[in-house]
Design an enzyme around this catalytic site. Sequence first.
Site, short mmCIF file in Angstrom:
data_model
loop_
_atom_site.label_atom_id
_atom_site.label_comp_id
_atom_site.label_asym_id
_atom_site.label_seq_id
_atom_site.Cartn_x
_atom_site.Cartn_y
_atom_site.Cartn_z
N GLU A 29 69.65 26.99 17.41
CA GLU A 29 68.76 28.36 17.30
C GLU A 29 67.88 28.62 18.64
O GLU A 29 66.73 27.76 18.56
CB GLU A 29 68.08 28.67 16.01
N SER A 66 72.77 30.14 11.10
CA SER A 66 73.58 29.73 10.22
C SER A 66 73.79 28.27 10.06
O SER A 66 74.60 27.70 10.90
CB SER A 66 75.06 30.30 10.32
N GLU A 67 72.84 27.32 9.35
CA GLU A 67 72.90 26.07 9.49
C GLU A 67 74.17 25.53 9.35
O GLU A 67 74.45 24.47 9.80
CB GLU A 67 71.74 25.37 9.00
N HIS A 136 58.73 25.21 4.29
CA HIS A 136 58.73 24.67 5.52
C HIS A 136 57.93 23.27 5.94
O HIS A 136 57.77 22.79 7.05
CB HIS A 136 58.10 25.58 6.99
#
Length: 335
Positions: A29, A66-67, A136
């Site tokens: 990304e 979209s991992e 995170h």
Amino acid sequence: MSIMSYLGAIGAAQREAMEADERVVIVGEDVEANVYGTTGGGKSRSSEGDFLQLFGRNRIRNTPISEEGIVGIAAGAAMTGLRPIVDLSYSSFLYMAMDQFVNQVAKNRYMFGGQASMPVVFRSAMFYGLNTGAHHSDRPYPMFMNIPGLKIIAPASPEDAKGLLRAAIDSDDPVLAFEAVKLWGLKGEVSDEAFRIPLGVARTAREGTDVTLVAISGSVPDACAAADRLAEEGVSVEVIDPRTLVPLDTTAILSSVAKTGRLVVVEPAHRTCGAAAEISALVAEEVFDALKAPIVRLTAPDMQIPFSPSLEQQMYPTRDGITAALRRVTGLLPA
């Protein structure tokens, strides 16, 4: 030799690998825009040294958010001849691709009877200690240590960041690289020449004779500082940085504990089933008779990471906490 930041060393390793082998590609990304500083000379696409300008969009490729798709694409590319480096950004994002990691990336070389290799590197950043909240701030490397077929590195210095990444890119097995963001700005001497640090070989960051201190990832600088404090008090601390968690350099750890008779293990991940737990069990099984004191683990507690800065800072092992543990295990403080 040059003085280089940890983040700069990652960029240097990637650039060297791409210049040396056209099969090496970077996907992820926002990698085209050099958002985190590892794919170019600056923020602008036209800046000198920018990876997109040097290597083109066929080799520096942005992906959708979209991992699962990113990991699946990289696995397929690796099996068909490319050597992808995947920037997955936050380590917490790895969870969205667990099926790909567990059932494809880790197993396919075995499932295909060795007819296909899996030369792919997955980079992810651990943003713990930076007040990014529970979603995170994870340090998930222990979870992936429990998946056969994956190699795992957690460099703690600029030199190791470059050398281990180059070795990871050369590997025909999948490698997960976990980077503590608190180390990204750390600077140190790094060779300007291409070099590799073999996977599975620990680094002795400090030599000592009284106690072994095994430190992982972002805990290494604090461990070295604590060892320096103890040296002023007459205690010799040997600091071992495994660097590679899978495969783990068991020989280096066991040899050190056999020499010192004491073990403290420090890491930023949770306590249950962590790397510290594995190392402690290994030592208890293999060199129990050499121990002069109980093994001590310093980890984060088994709870979610609070958003509050003052609360989060209490979650992780500190320099003072490591110093106190070393004093206690060597008898300088009462148990």
